[in-house]
Design a protein around this motif. Structure first.
Motif, PDB file in Angstrom:
ATOM      1  N   PRO A  69       0.826  -1.209   0.000  1.00 40.21           N
ATOM      2  CA  PRO A  69       0.000   0.000   0.000  1.00 40.21           C
ATOM      3  C   PRO A  69       0.861   1.261   0.000  1.00 40.21           C
ATOM      4  N   THR A  70       0.375   2.269  -0.697  1.00 41.20           N
ATOM      5  CA  THR A  70       1.052   3.556  -0.781  1.00 41.20           C
ATOM      6  C   THR A  70       0.083   4.656  -0.369  1.00 41.20           C
ATOM      7  N   LEU A  71       0.499   5.493   0.552  1.00 45.69           N
ATOM      8  CA  LEU A  71      -0.243   6.702   0.878  1.00 45.69           C
ATOM      9  C   LEU A  71       0.253   7.782  -0.075  1.00 45.69           C
ATOM     10  N   HIS A  72      -0.615   8.204  -0.983  1.00 47.95           N
ATOM     11  CA  HIS A  72      -0.285   9.210  -1.995  1.00 47.95           C
ATOM     12  C   HIS A  72      -0.832  10.547  -1.495  1.00 47.95           C
ATOM     13  N   ILE A  73       0.045  11.546  -1.457  1.00 47.94           N
ATOM     14  CA  ILE A  73      -0.306  12.877  -0.945  1.00 47.94           C
ATOM     15  C   ILE A  73       0.147  13.911  -1.959  1.00 47.94           C
ATOM     16  N   GLU A  74      -0.705  14.898  -2.227  1.00 53.50           N
ATOM     17  CA  GLU A  74      -0.268  16.018  -3.060  1.00 53.50           C
ATOM     18  C   GLU A  74      -0.934  17.298  -2.590  1.00 53.50           C
ATOM     19  N   HIS A  75      -0.161  18.381  -2.702  1.00 55.05           N
ATOM     20  CA  HIS A  75      -0.675  19.684  -2.271  1.00 55.05           C
ATOM     21  C   HIS A  75       0.263  20.807  -2.701  1.00 55.05           C
ATOM     22  N   PRO A  76      -0.276  22.019  -2.770  1.00 56.91           N
ATOM     23  CA  PRO A  76       0.578  23.170  -3.042  1.00 56.91           C
ATOM     24  C   PRO A  76       1.410  23.522  -1.809  1.00 56.91           C
ATOM     25  N   ILE A  77       2.552  24.155  -2.065  1.00 56.94           N
ATOM     26  CA  ILE A  77       3.437  24.618  -0.995  1.00 56.94           C
ATOM     27  C   ILE A  77       3.841  26.061  -1.280  1.00 56.94           C
ATOM     28  N   THR A  78       4.309  26.722  -0.241  1.00 54.97           N
ATOM     29  CA  THR A  78       4.755  28.105  -0.422  1.00 54.97           C
ATOM     30  C   THR A  78       6.259  28.204  -0.651  1.00 54.97           C
ATOM     31  N   ASP A  79       7.019  27.222  -0.130  1.00 58.86           N
ATOM     32  CA  ASP A  79       8.475  27.259  -0.255  1.00 58.86           C
ATOM     33  C   ASP A  79       9.016  25.846  -0.052  1.00 58.86           C
ATOM     34  N   PHE A  80       9.776  25.338  -1.027  1.00 55.32           N
ATOM     35  CA  PHE A  80      10.247  23.956  -0.939  1.00 55.32           C
ATOM     36  C   PHE A  80      11.204  23.741   0.218  1.00 55.32           C
ATOM     37  N   ALA A  81      12.159  24.635   0.426  1.00 56.79           N
ATOM     38  CA  ALA A  81      13.146  24.449   1.502  1.00 56.79           C
ATOM     39  C   ALA A  81      12.457  24.379   2.866  1.00 56.79           C
ATOM     40  N   THR A  82      11.483  25.242   3.090  1.00 57.94           N
ATOM     41  CA  THR A  82      10.733  25.235   4.347  1.00 57.94           C
ATOM     42  C   THR A  82       9.937  23.950   4.475  1.00 57.94           C
ATOM     43  N   TRP A  83       9.265  23.564   3.385  1.00 60.87           N
ATOM     44  CA  TRP A  83       8.476  22.328   3.394  1.00 60.87           C
ATOM     45  C   TRP A  83       9.375  21.131   3.673  1.00 60.87           C
ATOM     46  N   LYS A  84      10.527  21.064   3.007  1.00 62.11           N
ATOM     47  CA  LYS A  84      11.431  19.917   3.140  1.00 62.11           C
ATOM     48  C   LYS A  84      11.982  19.821   4.556  1.00 62.11           C
ATOM     49  N   ALA A  85      12.300  20.942   5.178  1.00 60.73           N
ATOM     50  CA  ALA A  85      12.784  20.922   6.557  1.00 60.73           C
ATOM     51  C   ALA A  85      11.711  20.352   7.488  1.00 60.73           C
ATOM     52  N   ALA A  86      10.459  20.758   7.287  1.00 61.25           N
ATOM     53  CA  ALA A  86       9.367  20.222   8.103  1.00 61.25           C
ATOM     54  C   ALA A  86       9.181  18.728   7.829  1.00 61.25           C
ATOM     55  N   PHE A  87       9.226  18.323   6.565  1.00 60.20           N
ATOM     56  CA  PHE A  87       9.105  16.914   6.189  1.00 60.20           C
ATOM     57  C   PHE A  87      10.205  16.097   6.853  1.00 60.20           C
ATOM     58  N   ASP A  88      11.431  16.570   6.781  1.00 60.68           N
ATOM     59  CA  ASP A  88      12.563  15.867   7.388  1.00 60.68           C
ATOM     60  C   ASP A  88      12.416  15.772   8.906  1.00 60.68           C
ATOM     61  N   GLY A  89      11.773  16.756   9.504  1.00 58.40           N
ATOM     62  CA  GLY A  89      11.558  16.744  10.950  1.00 58.40           C
ATOM     63  C   GLY A  89      10.644  15.632  11.427  1.00 58.40           C
ATOM     64  N   PHE A  90       9.898  15.027  10.509  1.00 57.75           N
ATOM     65  CA  PHE A  90       9.001  13.931  10.862  1.00 57.75           C
ATOM     66  C   PHE A  90       9.541  12.571  10.407  1.00 57.75           C
ATOM     67  N   ALA A  91      10.847  12.476  10.146  1.00 54.72           N
ATOM     68  CA  ALA A  91      11.441  11.213   9.704  1.00 54.72           C
ATOM     69  C   ALA A  91      11.235  10.100  10.737  1.00 54.72           C
ATOM     70  N   ALA A  92      11.429  10.391  11.991  1.00 60.06           N
ATOM     71  CA  ALA A  92      11.249   9.373  13.032  1.00 60.06           C
ATOM     72  C   ALA A  92       9.795   8.937  13.128  1.00 60.06           C
ATOM     73  N   ALA A  93       8.869   9.872  12.989  1.00 62.36           N
ATOM     74  CA  ALA A  93       7.443   9.523  13.027  1.00 62.36           C
ATOM     75  C   ALA A  93       7.087   8.612  11.863  1.00 62.36           C
ATOM     76  N   ARG A  94       7.669   8.886  10.686  1.00 61.70           N
ATOM     77  CA  ARG A  94       7.415   8.012   9.537  1.00 61.70           C
ATOM     78  C   ARG A  94       7.959   6.610   9.795  1.00 61.70           C
ATOM     79  N   ALA A  95       9.164   6.529  10.307  1.00 60.00           N
ATOM     80  CA  ALA A  95       9.765   5.221  10.592  1.00 60.00           C
ATOM     81  C   ALA A  95       8.946   4.463  11.638  1.00 60.00           C
ATOM     82  N   ASP A  96       8.543   5.155  12.691  1.00 58.84           N
ATOM     83  CA  ASP A  96       7.738   4.524  13.745  1.00 58.84           C
ATOM     84  C   ASP A  96       6.387   4.048  13.225  1.00 58.84           C
TER      85      ASP A  96
END
Length: 104
Positions: free
Chosen positions: A2-29
């Motif tokens: 199974p794949t959770l597919h997500i799409e949405h607009p963003i205001t800034d990639f660097a800001t979005w990516k930093a937030a995404f990376d901040g949830f790496a442990a939550a994704r692994a868990d």
């Protein structure tokens, strides 16, 4: 898988990516086995994310976490613009370098 597919607009990639990376442990868990982050070539202010899981129930639980804990908070999703569109997908067929495999 199974794949959770997500799409949405963003205001800034660097800001979005930093937030995404901040949830790496939550994704692994949550049981994310692999992820892909993609951007349309004609729209740098849009993001597409695929998160692969072993079980549909794991994808559903993580989607609930995203809705209630991440996307509901501007602090946790600082570059989110608009409401994410989501779907949980099952692979029907996959092609890899000359081999096609079908899921049952």
């Amino acid at each position: 898988m199974p794949t959770l597919h997500i799409e949405h607009p963003i205001t800034d990639f660097a800001t979005w990516k930093a937030a995404f990376d901040g949830f790496a442990a939550a994704r692994a868990d949550a049981g994310v086995r692999r992820h892909r982050v993609q951007r349309p070539v004609d729209d740098p202010a849009y993001i597409v994310v695929d998160l692969d899981f072993d079980e549909v129930a794991d994808a559903e639980r993580f989607l609930g976490f995203l809705r209630s804990r991440v996307w509901a908070s501007p602090e946790n999703a600082p570059a989110l613009a608009g409401t994410p569109r989501t779907r949980i997908l099952e692979t029907a067929e996959e092609y890899q370098g000359g081999e096609t495999s079908a899921s049952t």
